[in-house]
Enzyme design. Sequence first.
Site, PDB file in Angstrom:
ATOM      1  N   ILE A  81       5.788  -9.606   2.685  1.00 42.45           N
ATOM      2  CA  ILE A  81       4.696 -10.581   2.555  1.00 42.45           C
ATOM      3  C   ILE A  81       5.233 -12.017   2.578  1.00 42.45           C
ATOM      4  N   THR A  87      -2.120  -8.410 -13.776  1.00 42.50           N
ATOM      5  CA  THR A  87      -1.847  -7.479 -14.873  1.00 42.50           C
ATOM      6  C   THR A  87      -2.204  -8.066 -16.240  1.00 42.50           C
ATOM      7  N   ASP A  88      -2.465  -7.190 -17.195  1.00 41.41           N
ATOM      8  CA  ASP A  88      -2.713  -7.653 -18.572  1.00 41.41           C
ATOM      9  C   ASP A  88      -1.479  -8.297 -19.181  1.00 41.41           C
ATOM     10  N   GLU A  89      -0.295  -8.013 -18.597  1.00 47.38           N
ATOM     11  CA  GLU A  89       0.944  -8.523 -19.198  1.00 47.38           C
ATOM     12  C   GLU A  89       1.043 -10.038 -19.156  1.00 47.38           C
ATOM     13  N   ARG A 126      13.650  -2.601 -25.642  1.00 44.03           N
ATOM     14  CA  ARG A 126      13.624  -3.487 -24.463  1.00 44.03           C
ATOM     15  C   ARG A 126      13.614  -4.934 -24.963  1.00 44.03           C
ATOM     16  N   PRO A 169      13.659   8.805 -23.353  1.00 41.87           N
ATOM     17  CA  PRO A 169      14.030   7.587 -24.091  1.00 41.87           C
ATOM     18  C   PRO A 169      12.799   6.835 -24.570  1.00 41.87           C
ATOM     19  N   HIS A 217      10.240  -7.087 -25.740  1.00 43.89           N
ATOM     20  CA  HIS A 217       9.231  -6.016 -25.627  1.00 43.89           C
ATOM     21  C   HIS A 217       7.899  -6.407 -26.275  1.00 43.89           C
ATOM     22  N   ILE A 241      -0.156   2.263  -6.925  1.00 43.86           N
ATOM     23  CA  ILE A 241      -1.593   1.963  -6.965  1.00 43.86           C
ATOM     24  C   ILE A 241      -2.133   1.742  -5.551  1.00 43.86           C
ATOM     25  N   GLY A 242      -1.347   1.037  -4.731  1.00 45.38           N
ATOM     26  CA  GLY A 242      -1.784   0.741  -3.358  1.00 45.38           C
ATOM     27  C   GLY A 242      -2.074   2.010  -2.573  1.00 45.38           C
ATOM     28  N   GLY A 292       0.797  -1.232   0.000  1.00 46.39           N
ATOM     29  CA  GLY A 292       0.000   0.000   0.000  1.00 46.39           C
ATOM     30  C   GLY A 292       0.824   1.275   0.000  1.00 46.39           C
ATOM     31  N   LYS A 310       4.137 -12.867 -12.391  1.00 41.49           N
ATOM     32  CA  LYS A 310       2.730 -12.533 -12.098  1.00 41.49           C
ATOM     33  C   LYS A 310       1.813 -13.663 -12.591  1.00 41.49           C
ATOM     34  N   GLY A 357       3.096   1.784  -2.329  1.00 44.01           N
ATOM     35  CA  GLY A 357       3.488   1.987  -3.728  1.00 44.01           C
ATOM     36  C   GLY A 357       2.473   2.870  -4.440  1.00 44.01           C
TER      37      GLY A 357
HETATM   38  P1  NAD Z   1       4.851  -0.250  -7.117  1.00 44.97           P
HETATM   39  O1  NAD Z   1       6.149  -0.825  -7.549  1.00 44.97           O
HETATM   40  O2  NAD Z   1       4.640   1.230  -7.226  1.00 44.97           O
HETATM   41  O3  NAD Z   1       4.552  -0.644  -5.597  1.00 44.97           O
HETATM   42  C1  NAD Z   1       4.815  -1.910  -5.087  1.00 44.97           C
HETATM   43  C2  NAD Z   1       4.736  -1.826  -3.561  1.00 44.97           C
HETATM   44  O4  NAD Z   1       4.927  -3.156  -3.038  1.00 44.97           O
HETATM   45  C3  NAD Z   1       5.817  -0.949  -2.932  1.00 44.97           C
HETATM   46  O5  NAD Z   1       5.242  -0.133  -1.931  1.00 44.97           O
HETATM   47  C4  NAD Z   1       6.791  -1.952  -2.316  1.00 44.97           C
HETATM   48  O6  NAD Z   1       7.474  -1.454  -1.195  1.00 44.97           O
HETATM   49  C5  NAD Z   1       5.858  -3.089  -1.958  1.00 44.97           C
HETATM   50  N1  NAD Z   1       6.543  -4.390  -1.863  1.00 44.97           N
HETATM   51  C6  NAD Z   1       7.418  -4.925  -2.752  1.00 44.97           C
HETATM   52  N2  NAD Z   1       7.848  -6.130  -2.308  1.00 44.97           N
HETATM   53  C7  NAD Z   1       7.223  -6.366  -1.127  1.00 44.97           C
HETATM   54  C8  NAD Z   1       7.226  -7.434  -0.201  1.00 44.97           C
HETATM   55  N3  NAD Z   1       7.993  -8.525  -0.398  1.00 44.97           N
HETATM   56  N4  NAD Z   1       6.455  -7.346   0.905  1.00 44.97           N
HETATM   57  C9  NAD Z   1       5.688  -6.247   1.129  1.00 44.97           C
HETATM   58  N5  NAD Z   1       5.645  -5.195   0.291  1.00 44.97           N
HETATM   59  C10 NAD Z   1       6.398  -5.250  -0.833  1.00 44.97           C
HETATM   60  O7  NAD Z   1       3.740  -1.040  -7.954  1.00 44.97           O
HETATM   61  P2  NAD Z   1       2.352  -0.547  -8.539  1.00 44.97           P
HETATM   62  O8  NAD Z   1       2.562   0.008  -9.881  1.00 44.97           O
HETATM   63  O9  NAD Z   1       1.629   0.231  -7.501  1.00 44.97           O
HETATM   64  O10 NAD Z   1       1.630  -1.962  -8.741  1.00 44.97           O
HETATM   65  C11 NAD Z   1       0.897  -2.553  -7.687  1.00 44.97           C
HETATM   66  C12 NAD Z   1       0.371  -3.895  -8.162  1.00 44.97           C
HETATM   67  O11 NAD Z   1      -0.438  -3.714  -9.314  1.00 44.97           O
HETATM   68  C13 NAD Z   1       1.457  -4.883  -8.557  1.00 44.97           C
HETATM   69  O12 NAD Z   1       1.085  -6.161  -8.111  1.00 44.97           O
HETATM   70  C14 NAD Z   1       1.485  -4.825 -10.082  1.00 44.97           C
HETATM   71  O13 NAD Z   1       1.907  -6.054 -10.632  1.00 44.97           O
HETATM   72  C15 NAD Z   1       0.023  -4.549 -10.381  1.00 44.97           C
HETATM   73  N6  NAD Z   1      -0.269  -3.823 -11.625  1.00 44.97           N
HETATM   74  C16 NAD Z   1       0.363  -2.653 -11.902  1.00 44.97           C
HETATM   75  C17 NAD Z   1       0.040  -1.945 -13.052  1.00 44.97           C
HETATM   76  C18 NAD Z   1       0.698  -0.625 -13.393  1.00 44.97           C
HETATM   77  O14 NAD Z   1       0.455  -0.089 -14.480  1.00 44.97           O
HETATM   78  N7  NAD Z   1       1.493  -0.028 -12.519  1.00 44.97           N
HETATM   79  C19 NAD Z   1      -0.923  -2.455 -13.937  1.00 44.97           C
HETATM   80  C20 NAD Z   1      -1.553  -3.674 -13.611  1.00 44.97           C
HETATM   81  C21 NAD Z   1      -1.213  -4.334 -12.447  1.00 44.97           C
HETATM   82  O1  TDX Z   2      11.889   4.741 -20.816  1.00 42.12           O
HETATM   83  C1  TDX Z   2      10.976   4.079 -21.332  1.00 42.12           C
HETATM   84  N1  TDX Z   2      10.776   4.150 -22.682  1.00 42.12           N
HETATM   85  C2  TDX Z   2       9.803   3.452 -23.318  1.00 42.12           C
HETATM   86  O2  TDX Z   2       9.655   3.536 -24.557  1.00 42.12           O
HETATM   87  C3  TDX Z   2      10.118   3.230 -20.551  1.00 42.12           C
HETATM   88  C4  TDX Z   2      10.287   3.118 -19.058  1.00 42.12           C
HETATM   89  C5  TDX Z   2       9.143   2.539 -21.204  1.00 42.12           C
HETATM   90  N2  TDX Z   2       8.988   2.627 -22.549  1.00 42.12           N
HETATM   91  C6  TDX Z   2       7.900   1.862 -23.199  1.00 42.12           C
HETATM   92  C7  TDX Z   2       7.835   0.407 -22.832  1.00 42.12           C
HETATM   93  C8  TDX Z   2       6.347   0.111 -22.912  1.00 42.12           C
HETATM   94  O3  TDX Z   2       5.980  -0.179 -24.248  1.00 42.12           O
HETATM   95  O4  TDX Z   2       6.669   2.421 -22.714  1.00 42.12           O
HETATM   96  C9  TDX Z   2       5.686   1.414 -22.495  1.00 42.12           C
HETATM   97  C10 TDX Z   2       5.265   1.446 -21.031  1.00 42.12           C
HETATM   98  O5  TDX Z   2       6.385   1.033 -20.269  1.00 42.12           O
HETATM   99  P1  TDX Z   2       6.297   0.858 -18.664  1.00 42.12           P
HETATM  100  O6  TDX Z   2       5.808   2.119 -18.060  1.00 42.12           O
HETATM  101  O7  TDX Z   2       7.598   0.296 -18.212  1.00 42.12           O
HETATM  102  O8  TDX Z   2       5.104  -0.175 -18.533  1.00 42.12           O
HETATM  103  P2  TDX Z   2       4.899  -1.678 -19.041  1.00 42.12           P
HETATM  104  O9  TDX Z   2       6.177  -2.343 -19.353  1.00 42.12           O
HETATM  105  O10 TDX Z   2       3.876  -1.635 -20.137  1.00 42.12           O
HETATM  106  O11 TDX Z   2       4.281  -2.335 -17.703  1.00 42.12           O
HETATM  107  C11 TDX Z   2       3.350  -1.602 -16.877  1.00 42.12           C
HETATM  108  O12 TDX Z   2       2.019  -1.994 -17.109  1.00 42.12           O
HETATM  109  C12 TDX Z   2       1.610  -3.246 -16.620  1.00 42.12           C
HETATM  110  C13 TDX Z   2       3.684  -1.729 -15.388  1.00 42.12           C
HETATM  111  O13 TDX Z   2       5.027  -1.364 -15.177  1.00 42.12           O
HETATM  112  C14 TDX Z   2       3.409  -3.114 -14.879  1.00 42.12           C
HETATM  113  O14 TDX Z   2       3.606  -3.171 -13.470  1.00 42.12           O
HETATM  114  C15 TDX Z   2       1.991  -3.471 -15.178  1.00 42.12           C
HETATM  115  O15 TDX Z   2       1.760  -4.804 -14.832  1.00 42.12           O
END
Ligand code: NAD
Ligand code: TDX
Length: 334
Positions: free
Chosen positions: A60, A124-126, A271, A203, A274, A12-13, A8, A152, A10
């Site tokens: 966790i 995640t959709d990934e 990447r 980038p 990618h 989204i949390g 929580g 995941k 991070g």
């Molecule tokens: P984030 O990296 O911003 O936050 C992750 C949080 O988890 C941090 O606060 C970190 O300290 C905590 N954490 C990591 N390891 C831990 C552990 N072992 N025990 C307890 N806490 C721990 O991530 P986010 O972008 O907020 O994503 C949250 C969730 O949503 C993830 O499970 C991610 O896979 C999922 N998700 C993210 C996206 C996105 O676009 N960011 C999209 C779909 C799903």
């Molecule tokens: O510097 C960059 N340049 C670039 O072109 C970065 C960081 C990313 N990218 C591209 C890679 C992807 O096509 O942009 C797109 C988005 O990249 P990220 O923000 O790294 O996201 P992505 O890899 O799509 O994954 C995200 O969405 C799904 C989250 O990080 C994951 O936690 C989530 O599950």
Amino acid sequence: MKLLITGGAGFIGSNFVRYIIQQHPDWEITNLDKLTYAGNLENLKDVEQSLRYRFIKGDIGDRELVDQLLQQKFDAIINFAAESHVDRSILDASPFLETNICGTQVLLEGAKKYGIKRFIQVSTDEVYGSIELGSFTELSPLHPSSPYSASKAAADLLCLAYHKTYGIAVIITRCSNNFGPYQFPEKFIPLAITNAIEDKPIPVYGDGLNVRDWIFVLDHCRALEATLEKGRAGEVYNIGAGNEMTNLALVHTLLKSLDKPESLIQFVTDRPGHDRRYSLDSSKIRTELGWKPIYSFNDALAFTVNWYLSNRHWWQRIKSGDYAKYYEQVYLKR
Ligand code: NAD
Ligand code: TDX
């Protein structure tokens, strides 16, 4: 409702904690977070005084701690905790396997022992991998491409197995790319905004034509709330807002809104592995749970850009710390 949230602190949390504290005056939240590089208590400064919110620093994957905590009879667990960045998983997959798979299994064991009535796995959709045409449904096969998405996907399968074998009331959500306040500046949108503000190059990987479907973080939080209240155990729900665009189109929009030149765009080596395009069919959550996104993409993006403009201290502190070493590792070699 008494909720245990993991991760929580991070991106989204923390948005979810704030949303729930505001929306549900009688709900209580305990936030278990390890505070890795991505966890930041500053994200929750405005809620930490609430008597309905409590923070516990911990992993966790720590069986004893999780066991002790779950003796406090929670109604539900929402597992956000994860290593979440694809590029970091390419540098070192180990922490992804430990937290995303083994950590989730520790929580599932706890849910089994203490009869937790709801376990939401924030996935995640990934996990579906890339799709050139059409959209993934919840029945599409899993084809993860990166160590992150593989970890995941493994956690999703464990969750479903715990539902089938032990009857744990697990629900899996698979959301598309989030954006909004408090997103760590390693992710594309906050990285592009903050680099542009500082007149640094942005980038763009490969040809910049990879497609992502963007959702404002509060729409994701609302979907999780709907899942918590109305979702069916053992089910998977895709969450998408239908805002698909190429990375290049997205950067153009961001540069325009910040009044910065396109010369800041710097194409860099792609990447590895990618995924070309993500696309979700989210009709199930819309018809079954009555959820739909309510934020317009353009308004939410403008709000997000303004948030980063008005909260420079938040991201400048992050970018001047260990982040600089990470940035060098990922970008200067490209
Ligand atoms: P984030 O990296 O911003 O936050 C992750 C949080 O988890 C941090 O606060 C970190 O300290 C905590 N954490 C990591 N390891 C831990 C552990 N072992 N025990 C307890 N806490 C721990 O991530 P986010 O972008 O907020 O994503 C949250 C969730 O949503 C993830 O499970 C991610 O896979 C999922 N998700 C993210 C996206 C996105 O676009 N960011 C999209 C779909 C799903
Ligand atoms: O510097 C960059 N340049 C670039 O072109 C970065 C960081 C990313 N990218 C591209 C890679 C992807 O096509 O942009 C797109 C988005 O990249 P990220 O923000 O790294 O996201 P992505 O890899 O799509 O994954 C995200 O969405 C799904 C989250 O990080 C994951 O936690 C989530 O599950």
